[in-house]
Scaffold this active site. Sequence first.
Site, PDB file in Angstrom:
ATOM      1  N   SER A 203     -13.598  33.620  19.790  1.00 17.37           N
ATOM      2  CA  SER A 203     -12.127  34.018  19.870  1.00 17.37           C
ATOM      3  C   SER A 203     -11.656  35.124  18.933  1.00 17.37           C
ATOM      4  CB  SER A 203     -11.120  32.933  19.864  1.00 17.37           C
ATOM      5  OG  SER A 203     -11.462  31.874  20.674  1.00 17.37           O
ATOM      6  N   ARG A 204     -12.910  36.049  18.549  1.00 15.58           N
ATOM      7  CA  ARG A 204     -12.457  37.296  17.574  1.00 15.58           C
ATOM      8  C   ARG A 204     -12.262  36.694  16.100  1.00 15.58           C
ATOM      9  NH1 ARG A 204     -14.886  38.260  21.571  1.00 15.58           N
ATOM     10  NH2 ARG A 204     -14.862  40.401  22.433  1.00 15.58           N
ATOM     11  N   ARG A 205     -12.450  35.619  15.541  1.00 12.18           N
ATOM     12  CA  ARG A 205     -12.116  35.096  14.451  1.00 12.18           C
ATOM     13  C   ARG A 205     -13.367  35.397  13.413  1.00 12.18           C
ATOM     14  NH1 ARG A 205      -9.037  29.448  15.284  1.00 12.18           N
ATOM     15  NH2 ARG A 205      -7.702  30.214  16.990  1.00 12.18           N
TER      16      ARG A 205
END
Length: 225
Positions: A203-205
């Site tokens: 999730s693009r973290r």
Amino acid sequence: MSDAVDPDRHRPLEHALGRHTDYGAEQLVEADLAADPIEQFARWLAEADERGVYEPNAMVLGTIDPDGIPSARTVLLRGVDGRGFTFYTDHGSRKGRALHAHPAATLVFPWYPLHRQVIVTGEARPVPPEESDAYWAGRPRGSRIAGAASEQSHPIASREALDDRFAEMEQRFAHVEDVPRPERWGGFRLVPQRIEFWQGRTSRRHDRLVFTRADDGWSLERLQP
Ligand SMILES: Cc1cc2nc3c(=O)[nH]c(=O)nc-3n(C[C@H](O)[C@H](O)[C@H](O)COP(=O)(O)O)c2cc1C
């Protein structure tokens, strides 16, 4: 119908452009980092090799042309230690001329299969001639002949003209053990000022940890992804 509006032709391209890959569960936290970024880089390079990344020492070198225009290309890392990141090339090439005018440069290691990237920024200076001699001597004979024949990045009239240059060099050195290193061919060592380690996460973290050179060693900062 022009290519630009043919949907069938572009379906595979849409597939390639529309991906949203999940970068998985690996992470990079401060507690796991080596205190020295070169040590951390060496760990990741070894892992890239062990985990089967193709050409793990390939890096994209970004430079600034004498007229201020940026340019980039892939080169191979041939040495890394506390002094910096070393690669070999033709100093008369586009990148060579760029670095002699503007030593500021950047290196990107794109280890996509590991969801990792390292970006190194600093200044690149020629290595001492003895070092280039030693590296040159260890190159395969064919690479030395090619290095002697090709004035990298300069235009040539045709493939035949290039083949002629190679043939001429092969003939010239046919009975000689040593192919001498052309003066224009040699190493650069990029002395890092900043090294960023990027680990892709779900999730693009993503994790981004940046070492910046300080008076008494290195400072460490986390950046937003
Ligand atoms: C995987 C790979 C590795 C390469 N390694 C080198 C290298 O170590 N040294 C080099 O001069 N060119 C290398 N090249 C070729 C460069 O990308 C580039 O074409 C050449 O150096 C001329 O670049 P320039 O005109 O920007 O100076 C490599 C290319 C690839 C794709």
